[in-house]
Design a protein around this motif. Structure first.
Motif, PDB file in Angstrom:
ATOM      1  N   ASP A  93       0.011   1.540  -3.928  1.00 36.83           N
ATOM      2  CA  ASP A  93      -1.356   1.294  -3.501  1.00 36.83           C
ATOM      3  C   ASP A  93      -2.341   1.400  -4.658  1.00 36.83           C
ATOM      4  N   ARG A  94      -3.365   0.558  -4.587  1.00 38.77           N
ATOM      5  CA  ARG A  94      -4.273   0.484  -5.724  1.00 38.77           C
ATOM      6  C   ARG A  94      -5.090   1.767  -5.917  1.00 38.77           C
ATOM      7  N   ASP A 106       0.834  -1.210   0.000  1.00 43.03           N
ATOM      8  CA  ASP A 106       0.000   0.000   0.000  1.00 43.03           C
ATOM      9  C   ASP A 106       0.866   1.257   0.000  1.00 43.03           C
ATOM     10  N   GLU A 132      -0.455  -2.733  -7.859  1.00 42.78           N
ATOM     11  CA  GLU A 132      -1.528  -3.616  -7.383  1.00 42.78           C
ATOM     12  C   GLU A 132      -2.886  -3.003  -7.657  1.00 42.78           C
TER      13      GLU A 132
END
Ligand code: C2E
Ligand code: MG
Ligand code: MG
Ligand code: MG
Length: 283
Positions: free
Chosen positions: A204-205, A182, A238
């Protein structure tokens, strides 16, 4: 009249709080039983793809919990509870054994499993015997060095920096890869990164999903990937969900892609069927 309503509202609020407390208590009791017996615990594996070769170069282990009456409980609900109550320690230990046993099974079956990353929460990371536990895990399942690695969030590493570095280095000495999960949502100073013995940054997504839509997100992705390149760190993007996001990532230093677009978390059998190869040939 207004006073009356106010009071009713307050009473409703109290009743609601009471229900919430009871729900939380029930969940915690159930989780405590599960931590003791291991019943209903499972692991899903999500593949990480090398962006350039398209090959699976890793997997993330994600804890799953199915309760007989509560049904499937999401990690977003039970992990914070496990952290608060301390149950994350026995649960995390179970997860590590499940992952190690699975790796051993795959190796024994002649498959070539990729390295698997396990998430560690703060309490787990700060256990005084963490490194010993990991060393024993490798020995008990006779796993190749580095076969199991770890993901930690930035906030864990902000405290007691010298001790954190010491523990990370000991894990690195066992061959473990260490990712900061993250990345970008915490408050770590970027200069601190160069002192940390970590191998990987996972952006982080939230930044990935706003790529192309928000200039701020693109700027953060550009900065993080540029820094990682300079520091010689691997980068995982991610939460990649769309072709547009994958496309937008192409101009940055990103090594690995993880997300629903390329592969959702799956149980071990499904993961093996889809992604594992035998002696270099498809299984
Ligand atoms: P995380 O470590 O950041 O794990 C990634 C989460 O993002 C997973 O959710 C995964 O299913 C989800 N994800 C992956 N790709 C996508 C995508 O393209 N779109 C979206 N919307 N989501 C995606 P999951 O399995 O629900 O886990 C949530 C969090 O729970 C994890 O976040 C991690 O912080 C925690 N967690 C899960 N397993 C464990 C564990 O064994 N130990 C500890 N300490 N924490 C765990
Ligand atoms: Mg993670
Ligand atoms: Mg993550
Ligand atoms: Mg995340």
């Amino acid at each position: 009249r207004a006073k009356q309503e106010g009071r009713n509202t307050y009473r409703l609020f109290r009743a609601d709080m009471h229900r919430q407390d009871r729900g939380r208590l029930e969940l915690e009791t159930a989780l405590r039983n599960t931590a003791e017996t291991g019943e209903g615990l499972g692991v899903h594996y999500q593949p990480l793809f090398d962006r350039d070769s398209g090959e699976v170069h890793g997997a993330e282990a994600l804890l799953r919990w199915h309760h007989p009456t509560l049904g499937h409980v999401s990690p977003g609900d039970f992990i914070p509870l496990a952290e608060r109550s301390g149950l994350i320690l026995p649960l995390g230990e179970r997860l590590m054994h499940l992952v190690a046993a699975q790796q051993r099974d795959w190796l024994d079956a002649g498959l070539a499993p990729p390295r698997v990353a396990v998430n560690l929460s703060a309490r787990q990371f700060w256990q005084s015997d963490l490194v010993a536990q990991v060393r024993e895990l490798y020995a008990a399942y006779d796993l190749p060095a580095g076969q199991i690695g770890f993901e930690l969030t930035e906030s864990i590493l902000l405290d007691k920096q010298q001790e954190a570095i010491h523990t990370l280095q000991a894990l690195r000495d066992l061959g473990c890869r260490i990712a900061i999960d993250d990345f970008g949502t915490g408050y770590s100073s970027l200069s601190y990164l160069q002192d940390l013995p970590v191998t990987t940054l996972k952006i982080d997504r939230s930044f990935i999903q706003k790529l192309g839509e928000s200039r701020g997100s693109s700027a953060i992705v550009a900065a993080v990937t540029g820094l990682a390149k300079e520091l010689g760190l691997r980068v995982v993007a991610e939460g990649v969900e769309t072709d547009e996001q994958l496309q937008a990532l192409s101009r940055y230093h990103v090594n690995l892609i993880q997300g629903f677009l390329t592969g959702r978390p799956a149980d071990a059998a499904t993961f093996a069927e889809r992604y594992l190869v035998r002696d270099g040939a498809p299984a």
